[in-house]
Design a protein around this motif. Structure first.
Motif, PDB file in Angstrom:
ATOM      1  N   GLN A 233     -10.686 -85.802  10.098  1.00 22.33           N
ATOM      2  CA  GLN A 233      -9.510 -86.098   9.293  1.00 22.33           C
ATOM      3  C   GLN A 233      -9.872 -86.585   7.898  1.00 22.33           C
ATOM      4  O   GLN A 233      -9.029 -86.590   6.990  1.00 22.33           O
ATOM      5  N   CYS A 234     -11.129 -87.003   7.711  1.00 25.17           N
ATOM      6  CA  CYS A 234     -11.547 -87.540   6.416  1.00 25.17           C
ATOM      7  C   CYS A 234     -12.146 -86.479   5.494  1.00 25.17           C
ATOM      8  O   CYS A 234     -12.416 -86.772   4.329  1.00 25.17           O
ATOM      9  N   VAL A 235     -12.358 -85.275   6.016  1.00 26.40           N
ATOM     10  CA  VAL A 235     -13.047 -84.248   5.225  1.00 26.40           C
ATOM     11  C   VAL A 235     -12.266 -83.912   3.968  1.00 26.40           C
ATOM     12  O   VAL A 235     -12.838 -83.699   2.891  1.00 26.40           O
ATOM     13  N   THR A 236     -10.939 -83.871   4.065  1.00 26.51           N
ATOM     14  CA  THR A 236     -10.120 -83.479   2.916  1.00 26.51           C
ATOM     15  C   THR A 236      -9.641 -84.661   2.088  1.00 26.51           C
ATOM     16  O   THR A 236      -8.846 -84.478   1.158  1.00 26.51           O
ATOM     17  N   GLY A 237     -10.092 -85.869   2.406  1.00 21.85           N
ATOM     18  CA  GLY A 237      -9.730 -87.021   1.591  1.00 21.85           C
ATOM     19  C   GLY A 237      -9.043 -88.106   2.400  1.00 21.85           C
ATOM     20  O   GLY A 237      -8.593 -87.890   3.533  1.00 21.85           O
ATOM     21  N   ALA A 238      -8.945 -89.274   1.777  1.00 26.94           N
ATOM     22  CA  ALA A 238      -8.411 -90.444   2.479  1.00 26.94           C
ATOM     23  C   ALA A 238      -6.891 -90.491   2.499  1.00 26.94           C
ATOM     24  O   ALA A 238      -6.310 -91.289   3.229  1.00 26.94           O
ATOM     25  N   PHE A 239      -6.220 -89.643   1.718  1.00 23.93           N
ATOM     26  CA  PHE A 239      -4.769 -89.757   1.588  1.00 23.93           C
ATOM     27  C   PHE A 239      -4.014 -88.576   2.184  1.00 23.93           C
ATOM     28  O   PHE A 239      -2.792 -88.533   2.110  1.00 23.93           O
ATOM     29  N   ASN A 240      -4.733 -87.621   2.751  1.00 26.09           N
ATOM     30  CA  ASN A 240      -4.058 -86.418   3.237  1.00 26.09           C
ATOM     31  C   ASN A 240      -3.345 -86.613   4.571  1.00 26.09           C
ATOM     32  O   ASN A 240      -2.618 -85.729   5.013  1.00 26.09           O
ATOM     33  N   ASP A 241      -3.565 -87.750   5.243  1.00 19.81           N
ATOM     34  CA  ASP A 241      -2.859 -87.990   6.493  1.00 19.81           C
ATOM     35  C   ASP A 241      -1.667 -88.917   6.309  1.00 19.81           C
ATOM     36  O   ASP A 241      -1.100 -89.420   7.276  1.00 19.81           O
ATOM     37  N   LEU A 242      -1.259 -89.139   5.055  1.00 16.49           N
ATOM     38  CA  LEU A 242      -0.084 -89.958   4.808  1.00 16.49           C
ATOM     39  C   LEU A 242       1.169 -89.222   5.282  1.00 16.49           C
ATOM     40  O   LEU A 242       1.256 -87.996   5.190  1.00 16.49           O
ATOM     41  N   PRO A 243       2.166 -89.949   5.771  1.00 17.52           N
ATOM     42  CA  PRO A 243       3.447 -89.311   6.089  1.00 17.52           C
ATOM     43  C   PRO A 243       4.017 -88.624   4.845  1.00 17.52           C
ATOM     44  O   PRO A 243       3.783 -89.083   3.720  1.00 17.52           O
ATOM     45  N   PRO A 244       4.762 -87.541   5.038  1.00 15.24           N
ATOM     46  CA  PRO A 244       5.261 -86.785   3.869  1.00 15.24           C
ATOM     47  C   PRO A 244       6.033 -87.631   2.861  1.00 15.24           C
ATOM     48  O   PRO A 244       5.860 -87.471   1.652  1.00 15.24           O
ATOM     49  N   LEU A 245       6.885 -88.539   3.346  1.00 13.85           N
ATOM     50  CA  LEU A 245       7.644 -89.378   2.416  1.00 13.85           C
ATOM     51  C   LEU A 245       6.722 -90.264   1.590  1.00 13.85           C
ATOM     52  O   LEU A 245       6.914 -90.441   0.381  1.00 13.85           O
ATOM     53  N   VAL A 246       5.717 -90.856   2.239  1.00 11.00           N
ATOM     54  CA  VAL A 246       4.784 -91.731   1.530  1.00 11.00           C
ATOM     55  C   VAL A 246       3.978 -90.934   0.512  1.00 11.00           C
ATOM     56  O   VAL A 246       3.747 -91.387  -0.612  1.00 11.00           O
ATOM     57  N   HIS A 247       3.546 -89.755   0.904  1.00 10.94           N
ATOM     58  CA  HIS A 247       2.759 -88.927  -0.011  1.00 10.94           C
ATOM     59  C   HIS A 247       3.589 -88.540  -1.235  1.00 10.94           C
ATOM     60  O   HIS A 247       3.101 -88.607  -2.377  1.00 10.94           O
TER      61      HIS A 247
END
Length: 520
Positions: A233-247
């Motif tokens: 899950q970390c391969v693409t960055g630290a913020f890509n698993d944020l919920p859509p609203l948060v992102h």
């Protein structure tokens, strides 16, 4: 919190020294003013040593003079700015010094230690650290002067693995083997240890260029697997698993984390204006100092990597620009040398002035090419005034008294950006602030402010909030109101209060809007 407390040590040290003489409050203010300046002094010392070794004493002098006019760099060293970005710039410069230090083993150790400190402060330095080790590996394979026996690479990898492990035990041990994408974790330590072991084995047993290449390639592959397999899950960055609203409504509103094409023109100018002069300097060095072409190729490659990273994540532009200063200082040195050789006095004066003013071109571009927007500036000023009023110590002190008088709980539903001030200045708690590890709670905060009253009430009950609070006119409030015209933020901003909220009227609160949740 994913930031390391390592950067707080100089501040704490300064406070402890000053506190007996001026008291705690004044000691904290003085420390916040002194530490950024001392950090800048460290950067100037490292940069001067780097440029002096590569280009000579005069170029080092000009490089130091260019730091205060390189906005992407100097803004991180402002008085009272005690963020962690300044120390990352220092670590990047120290790592570059290690790459080019004449003593290979000592230089490798400096590069590895600097990289380890950088990663402990912020894992965002990982691409540059990996890129530096890769560059040193290529330098060994291609027999760059100073890297022909691989000792610099070996020392860098060993120092990186040892220092990172020591700092992890000192600062991160309580988290154990838990995997985080935004901070050094145990699997990172395993990766660095594998890199050091693989490089040592390659240097010990490989006897030719092909075997060295194979050893380094295998080591790199093993390290890539150790990074990817435990935490895919970390391969693409630290913020890509944020919920859509948060992102969408938090992460994408933070300009410093966005790529260059999402920035305004003023930021773009500061990110690119020094680069033409730096490229010019590298071309001059390639043509005039042919015996060190391996150095210029390596420097250009690492500068290019830093620039590419900064174009993807804008807050990395300080690292890119501090590396760009060295070749740019060589251009100034060369132009001044040529200017002094002119026999016609007026031309010599003009040429000298032009050479001295060349580093100021980015500032001139910023002031002349970037269109001004008086309406936008006026909006920013009004927003700052409203936020200052909401977060003024007198307002927050009054808020604490108002909450105390209500004899209720202390759980506040507030916009994310107000969280830190409320936590610092009152005894209240907030559901979330702008810290992405608490992403589920952040999602609920955004859902609340954008939801219609019925759904918002369900969130309040599920989270057990006692009060609702917001500050009209600040960017976050405007974002929610604009995105959801029927949501809570838009309704409360227009004075539409649902029956399950009771407004708290107190002149001491100023523009702060506070409501108590009615019990049902």
């Amino acid at each position: 919190m994913h930031w390391s407390r390592l950067v707080d040590l100089p501040i704490a040290f300064a406070i402890e020294i000053l506190r007996p003489f001026v008291g705690m409050a004044m000691a904290e203010m003085l420390a916040a003013a002194i530490v950024p300046l001392l950090t800048l002094l460290v950067l100037l010392s490292v940069l001067a040593r780097l440029v002096d070794g590569l280009l000579g004493r005069r170029a080092a002098f000009f490089a130091c003079l260019m730091v205060p006019i390189t906005l992407s760099v100097i803004l991180q060293f402002q008085v009272y700015r005690v963020d962690h970005h300044a120390w990352q710039i220092v670590c990047a410069a120290a790592m570059m010094l290690g790459v080019f230090l004449p003593a290979a083993r000592r230089g490798g150790a400096l590069a590895g230690v600097s990289g380890a400190i950088w990663l402990t402060i912020s894992l965002e330095g990982l691409p540059m650290v990996v890129g530096t080790l890769t560059a040193l590996g290529l330098g060994w394979l291609l027999q760059r002067k100073g890297d022909r026996d691989g000792s610099r690479l070996e020392s860098a990898a060993l120092a990186l693995a040892l220092t990172t492990t020591i700092l992890w035990f000192a600062t991160r041990l309580p988290q154990g083997l838990e995997v985080w994408c935004d901070a050094v974790s145990a699997y990172h330590l395993a990766t660095f240890a594998a890199a050091a072991l693989g490089i040592w084995l390659t240097r010990t047993f490989a006897r030719g260029p092909l075997s060295r290449f194979a050893g380094l390639a295998i080591s790199g592959l093993v390290c890539a697997l150790l990074l990817a397999v435990p935490a895919p899950q970390c391969v693409t960055g630290a913020f890509n698993d944020l919920p859509p609203l948060v992102h969408r409504y938090w992460y994408e509103k933070i300009a410093e984390g966005l790529p260059i094409w999402r920035q305004d023109w003023s930021r773009i100018v500061t990110m690119v204006a020094l680069l033409p002069i730096s490229v010019w300097g590298l071309v001059l060095l390639w043509r005039t100092r042919r015996e060190a072409r391996g150095d210029w190729a390596m420097y250009g490659g690492l500068l290019g990597l830093a620039v590419a990273i900064s174009w993807l994540v804008a807050r990395a532009d300080g690292v890119a620009m501090v590396l760009a200063i060295a070749p740019a200082s060589y251009v100034v040195d060369r132009l001044l040398t040529r200017a002094r050789q002119l026999s016609v006095v007026p031309l010599r004066i003009l040429a000298t002035a032009a050479a001295i003013l060349l580093p100021f071109v980015p500032l001139l571009l910023l002031n002349s090419l970037v269109p001004s927007n008086e309406t936008r500036e006026a909006t920013r000023e009004r927003t700052a005034e409203q936020e200052d009023d909401c977060l003024a110590p007198t307002r927050l002190h009054a808020l604490g008294q108002v909450l105390e008088s209500r004899k209720a709980g202390r759980n506040i539903m507030a916009p994310l950006d107000l969280g830190p001030a409320l936590l610092f200045s009152t005894d209240a708690t907030v559901l979330a602030s702008s810290h992405h590890r608490n992403k589920v709670a952040m999602n609920d905060v955004i859902r609340f402010w954008m939801a219609p009253p019925a759904k918002a009430h369900a969130i309040i009950e599920a989270r057990g909030s006692d009060f609702v609070l917001f500050c009209p006119g600040i960017p976050e409030s405007r974002t929610y109101a604009k995105a959801a015209p029927g949501g809570m933020m838009a309704r409360l901003s227009k004075g539409e209060v649902p029956d399950w909220l009771a407004p708290l009227e107190d002149a001491r609160l100023g523009t702060l809007k506070v409501y108590q949740v009615r019990a049902r």
